[in-house]
Motif scaffolding. Structure first.
Motif, mmCIF file in Angstrom:
data_model
loop_
_atom_site.group_PDB
_atom_site.id
_atom_site.type_symbol
_atom_site.label_atom_id
_atom_site.label_comp_id
_atom_site.label_asym_id
_atom_site.label_seq_id
_atom_site.Cartn_x
_atom_site.Cartn_y
_atom_site.Cartn_z
ATOM 1 N N VAL A 223 0.863 -1.183 0.000
ATOM 2 C CA VAL A 223 0.000 0.000 0.000
ATOM 3 C C VAL A 223 0.900 1.233 0.000
ATOM 4 C CG1 VAL A 223 -1.882 1.197 1.181
ATOM 5 C CG2 VAL A 223 -1.688 -1.298 1.373
ATOM 6 N N GLU A 224 0.485 2.247 -0.734
ATOM 7 C CA GLU A 224 1.247 3.498 -0.730
ATOM 8 C C GLU A 224 1.321 4.063 0.692
ATOM 9 O OE1 GLU A 224 0.422 6.031 -4.554
ATOM 10 O OE2 GLU A 224 -1.353 4.843 -4.040
ATOM 11 N N LYS A 225 2.470 4.579 1.031
ATOM 12 C CA LYS A 225 2.701 5.042 2.406
ATOM 13 C C LYS A 225 1.716 6.125 2.830
ATOM 14 C CE LYS A 225 6.379 8.325 1.010
ATOM 15 N NZ LYS A 225 6.403 8.009 -0.425
ATOM 16 N N GLU A 226 1.260 6.948 1.874
ATOM 17 C CA GLU A 226 0.348 8.030 2.211
ATOM 18 C C GLU A 226 -1.037 7.520 2.614
ATOM 19 O OE1 GLU A 226 3.514 9.469 -0.500
ATOM 20 O OE2 GLU A 226 2.049 7.830 -0.600
ATOM 21 N N ARG A 227 -1.387 6.312 2.184
ATOM 22 C CA ARG A 227 -2.723 5.786 2.456
ATOM 23 C C ARG A 227 -2.798 4.995 3.760
ATOM 24 N NH1 ARG A 227 -5.154 3.054 -3.076
ATOM 25 N NH2 ARG A 227 -4.637 4.706 -4.554
ATOM 26 N N ILE A 228 -1.675 4.530 4.241
ATOM 27 C CA ILE A 228 -1.684 3.538 5.320
ATOM 28 C C ILE A 228 -2.137 4.145 6.638
ATOM 29 C CG2 ILE A 228 -0.178 2.111 6.766
ATOM 30 C CD1 ILE A 228 1.276 1.258 4.335
ATOM 31 N N THR A 229 -3.013 3.382 7.295
ATOM 32 C CA THR A 229 -3.402 3.665 8.670
ATOM 33 C C THR A 229 -3.337 2.362 9.452
ATOM 34 O OG1 THR A 229 -5.753 3.202 8.316
ATOM 35 C CG2 THR A 229 -5.002 5.467 7.907
ATOM 36 N N ALA A 230 -3.311 2.467 10.756
ATOM 37 C CA ALA A 230 -3.290 1.255 11.587
ATOM 38 C C ALA A 230 -4.533 0.406 11.337
ATOM 39 C CB ALA A 230 -3.179 1.637 13.055
ATOM 40 N N GLU A 231 -5.674 1.073 11.064
ATOM 41 C CA GLU A 231 -6.921 0.350 10.827
ATOM 42 C C GLU A 231 -6.849 -0.467 9.537
ATOM 43 O OE1 GLU A 231 -7.333 3.341 13.712
ATOM 44 O OE2 GLU A 231 -6.718 3.593 11.607
ATOM 45 N N ILE A 232 -6.245 0.119 8.491
ATOM 46 C CA ILE A 232 -6.091 -0.609 7.227
ATOM 47 C C ILE A 232 -5.178 -1.808 7.423
ATOM 48 C CG2 ILE A 232 -5.061 -0.465 4.928
ATOM 49 C CD1 ILE A 232 -6.137 2.405 4.763
ATOM 50 N N VAL A 233 -4.073 -1.609 8.105
ATOM 51 C CA VAL A 233 -3.147 -2.713 8.354
ATOM 52 C C VAL A 233 -3.847 -3.824 9.126
ATOM 53 C CG1 VAL A 233 -1.004 -3.392 9.487
ATOM 54 C CG2 VAL A 233 -1.133 -1.211 8.282
ATOM 55 N N ASP A 234 -4.664 -3.455 10.096
ATOM 56 C CA ASP A 234 -5.350 -4.447 10.922
ATOM 57 C C ASP A 234 -6.320 -5.288 10.097
ATOM 58 O OD1 ASP A 234 -5.798 -5.499 13.632
ATOM 59 O OD2 ASP A 234 -7.840 -4.748 13.335
#
Length: 420
Positions: A223-234
């Motif tokens: 995922v592009e670094k600008e889009r990443i959130t902890a919720e997306i990773v989870d």
């Protein structure tokens, strides 16, 4: 800060493990590779070159997963280049675009990158992988149209077969850009590992992507670094899917992404030996082996190179010197290191090349090795300037044998060598 982050990460890992379905285990290559060298990595301060020199420099610096861009020349040769666009990589690589903009394969191979670096065809790159057998290659083929995608991976499969190394395909990691692409590529070769990269998609349904990956054996998404959130990773981690971010060149940004649960990043500049800066272990490390020979106990520094245990020559030389005699003499004019099974060891003659960096920068040695006047064919490496050779090769050369027991390793000379 680092202690708190590690506590949080450990807790997250434990929670993640409890939630990981058994059918979706993390890809093996991700376990020890939090860095992927973007566009084959940096060399001489230049990035995004996709050059032969970049590949070799990245391996020397400790990367084991490299990403490469692929595109076709005007005459249909698959080559390692980001693009042939007028506003694309031409100027970044300091190549004057000609007319037409898309090069033919002969022109491509003769146009040096940054005036000195070597461009590669897909065949050149895959041949390098036969020499560097611990490298995984992530493909960035960019095209999403069925005919081109199938042609690209048909060509990659044909190259592997034509050079006599079809096993290389199992170290290729295709990046897919949409769901249909997985089926198209599987018709050509069922690669053992995959990455679903999302940079070509705008409104991403991350839960749907996670479901697709979990049901199709895709262990990694990027995922592009600008889009990443902890919720997306989870969303992905709870399905047993590893998340990488791209392209990250700042240590603080990598540290923040790790705190969100990201397992690694694509990078141009962050080096494997700098991972302790973000609280991780370096990707390549030296080890020590305690051995007994005669009445002495010795410590030999070792490092793993492509699955083979390499030993620091000066450690073994000192041990042999004290157990029957051993000496070394280096001729800088001929780059010849002459070893003898007699005399007293004092130096290898390369002290000026040694560094205290402990970065484990590993380069193929260009030293000619002789033993008792006869040339020896044994591949060596310099690690931070210090010579390393295969431990078993050194033992065979010197007529020694090593036995392992519960008490440790014991090295002794065989009868034939003792008789000399």
């Amino acid at each position: 800060m680092r202690t708190k982050r590690w506590s949080a990460m450990v807790l997250a890992v434990l929670l993640g493990v409890l939630a990981i379905p058994t059918q979706a285990l993390a890809a093996q290559w991700t376990q020890e590779n939090p860095l992927i060298a973007h566009a084959l990595g940096e060399v001489d301060g230049k990035i995004e070159t996709n050059s032969k020199e970049a590949f070799i420099a990245s391996w020397e610096n400790g990367y084991r997963v490299l990403e490469a861009d692929f595109v076709y020349t005007s005459d249909g040769a698959l080559v390692v280049r980001h693009d042939f666009d007028v506003d694309g990589s031409y100027y970044r690589l300091e190549i004057e675009p000609g007319s037409p903009l898309v090069m033919d394969s002969k022109t491509f191979q003769n146009e040096k990158i940054i005036y000195e670096q070597t461009p590669m065809t897909a065949a050149d790159l895959m041949y390098l992988m036969t020499q560097y057998t611990d490298v995984y290659l992530v493909t960035d083929t960019k095209d999403t149209e069925e005919q081109t995608v199938k042609k690209q991976f048909t060509d990659l499969k044909a190259i592997a077969n034509n050079i006599g190394h079809p096993e290389i395909l199992d170290r290729l990691i295709p990046q897919i850009y949409h769901e249909e692409m997985l089926v198209w590529i599987q018709e050509i070769y069922d690669f053992p590992q995959w990455i679903y990269t999302l940079y070509q998609q705008n409104d991403v349904d991350y839960a749907a992507v996670a479901d697709f990956c979990a049901h199709n054996g895709i262990d990694v998404v990027t995922v592009e670094k600008e889009r990443i959130t902890a919720e997306i990773v989870d969303v992905f981690r709870t399905r047993g899917i590893t998340v990488y971010a791209h392209t990250v060149n700042r240590y603080l940004q990598m540290e923040e992404l790790l705190e969100m649960g990201v397992s690694g990043v694509y990078t141009d500049r962050i080096k494997p030996y700098e991972l302790d800066w973000v609280g991780l272990e370096p990707m390549r490390q030296k080890h020590t082996r305690a051995v007994k020979m005669g009445n002495g106990l010795y410590t030999i520094q070792t490092i793993d190179v492509m699955g083979t245990e390499y030993a620091r020559l000066r450690d073994v030389a000192q041990m042999l010197s004290e157990n029957g005699g051993f000496s070394a003499k280096y001729d800088p004019q001929t780059k010849t290191l002459a070893l003898q099974n007699s005399g007293t060891f004092t130096t290898l003659g390369n002290e000026l090349l040694l560094t205290d960096s402990d970065r484990c920068i590993t380069k193929q040695a260009d030293t000619l090795l002789t033993y008792n006047g006869a040339e020896i064919t044994m591949e060596g490496y310099t690690v931070d300037g210090d010579l390393f050779y295969p431990l078993q090769g050194i033992l065979d050369m010197t007529g020694c044998v090593m036995t392992e027991s519960e008490q440790g390793a014991v090295i002794s000379k065989q009868a034939a060598e003792t008789a000399n």
